[in-house]
Design an enzyme around this catalytic site. Structure first.
Site, PDB file in Angstrom:
ATOM      1  N   LYS A  77       0.838  -1.212   0.000  1.00 40.36           N
ATOM      2  CA  LYS A  77       0.000   0.000   0.000  1.00 40.36           C
ATOM      3  C   LYS A  77       0.867   1.254   0.000  1.00 40.36           C
ATOM      4  CE  LYS A  77       0.563   1.220   4.513  1.00 40.36           C
ATOM      5  NZ  LYS A  77       0.779   2.555   5.133  1.00 40.36           N
ATOM      6  N   VAL A 113      10.336   9.115   7.711  1.00 39.75           N
ATOM      7  CA  VAL A 113      10.557   7.966   6.835  1.00 39.75           C
ATOM      8  C   VAL A 113       9.301   7.720   6.002  1.00 39.75           C
ATOM      9  CG1 VAL A 113      10.957   5.472   6.760  1.00 39.75           C
ATOM     10  CG2 VAL A 113      12.214   6.886   8.397  1.00 39.75           C
TER      11      VAL A 113
END
Length: 332
Positions: free
Chosen positions: A190, A278
């Site tokens: 995803k 991140v």
């Protein structure tokens, strides 16, 4: 219950807050950086990752060696990025308490056959009682007690029940599932698809295009999962469709933001540098594609994302390449 959360980023902090508020558990949050731990204890909030959200009374923030903290816990939560999972599991390989990881991705490897989190655990800490906690969840919303549903995955039924006991509350609903492969594939893929959807939105291709991209992204996710032994129904659940929709369309999504920045003309390095957080899709996209190729699984959207990140293709070229593919049946 005594819970240790190892990793004081946005998601680790949010889950520690939720566990303390909703379950009244004894929760200790470990930060790698001693200065960060001291600042959080003093300010009673995570100024870097979750500014403006107070830490509940009784939530302790620590630093230093994490092994003693883990050893004195009933449940250990690994809230590190995928790149840090192996070293953490290796350090905790003889731990008696169960471990659950939050990372969503595929470990990069020189061979190109990257490992999912449970495969990393099997390689370096096979005796650990282990699980994954995943699903559609932005850290800010969990920390602010917005209604959220997660899925706890493990082959160990007692451990699944322990995770429900640890985190289920008035604002956080936890479902159990034993399909660890499906949960982890959904969590990894995803992120890659969210980059593609961000690109679509950044190029202002319209809502029709976004809906098509999310739907075909789910097809690619399911193909890879089935090839790895997952169950198809898992991808219709929270860790599949649920997380895909959230990450692909939500304004808080870091991976979607990468796609938006690529559409503006930034390269991968510039896009990542501008985030300050991140974005796992950037780091696992290539490994996802390489593993799919090794299994003979077609993932054209993921392939286009890798080409974009590598600078081998421009945004408009990626769209054209996908639209010009030969027509196939929808089930293919």
């Amino acid at each position: 219950m005594k819970i240790a959360v190892l990793g004081a980023g946005a998601w680790g902090t949010a889950l520690a807050i939720a566990a303390r508020r909703q379950g009244g558990h004894s929760v200790r949050l470990w930060a790698r950086d001693a200065a960060q731990a001291q600042a959080m204890q003093a300010a009673r909030e995570n100024l870097r990752y979750l500014p403006g959200i107070g830490l509940p009374e009784g939530l302790e923030v620590l630093s230093g060696a994490f092994q003693p903290i883990a050893a004195n816990s009933d449940l250990v939560v690994l809230a590190t990025p995928m790149a840090g999972l192996r070293s953490m599991l290796l350090a905790l390989r003889d731990l008696a308490a169960p471990v659950v990881w939050l990372c969503k991705g595929v470990e990069a490897s020189a061979s190109g056959t990257g490992l999912l989190p449970h495969e990393v655990c099997a390689a370096v800490a096979p005796r650990l009682r282990a699980a994954v906690l995943s699903g559609p969840s932005f850290a800010q919303e969990v920390a602010r007690e917005k209604p959220t549903a997660l899925v706890a995955g493990s082959a160990d039924i007692a451990l699944r029940e322990l995770l429900v006991q640890a985190f289920h509350g008035k604002a956080l609903r936890v479902y159990a599932n034993d399909d660890v492969v499906g949960i982890e594939v959904g969590g990894a893929v995803k992120n890659v698809m969210a980059i593609a959807t961000g690109l679509c939105d950044g190029l202002q291709l319209g809502l029709n295009a976004r809906a098509a991209l999310v739907t075909r992204g789910l097809v690619e996710m399911t193909r890879l999962g089935l090839a790895l032994g997952a169950r198809a129904e898992t991808f219709h659940g929270l860790s599949g469709l649920g997380d895909l929709v959230l990450t692909s369309t939500g304004d808080l999504s870091r991976n979607r933001k990468v796609g938006l920045l690529l559409a503006q003309g930034m390269d991968q390095q510039q896009a990542v540098a501008s985030l300050g957080h991140v974005a796992e899709g950037v780091y696992c996209a290539r490994t996802v594609v390489e593993r799919a190729r090794a299994l003979g699984v077609e993932m054209p959207i993921a392939e286009s994302v890798v080409a974009l990140l590598d600078g081998r293709m421009q945004p408009v070229e990626a769209v054209a390449a996908l639209m010009e593919r030969q027509p196939v049946a929808e089930s293919d």
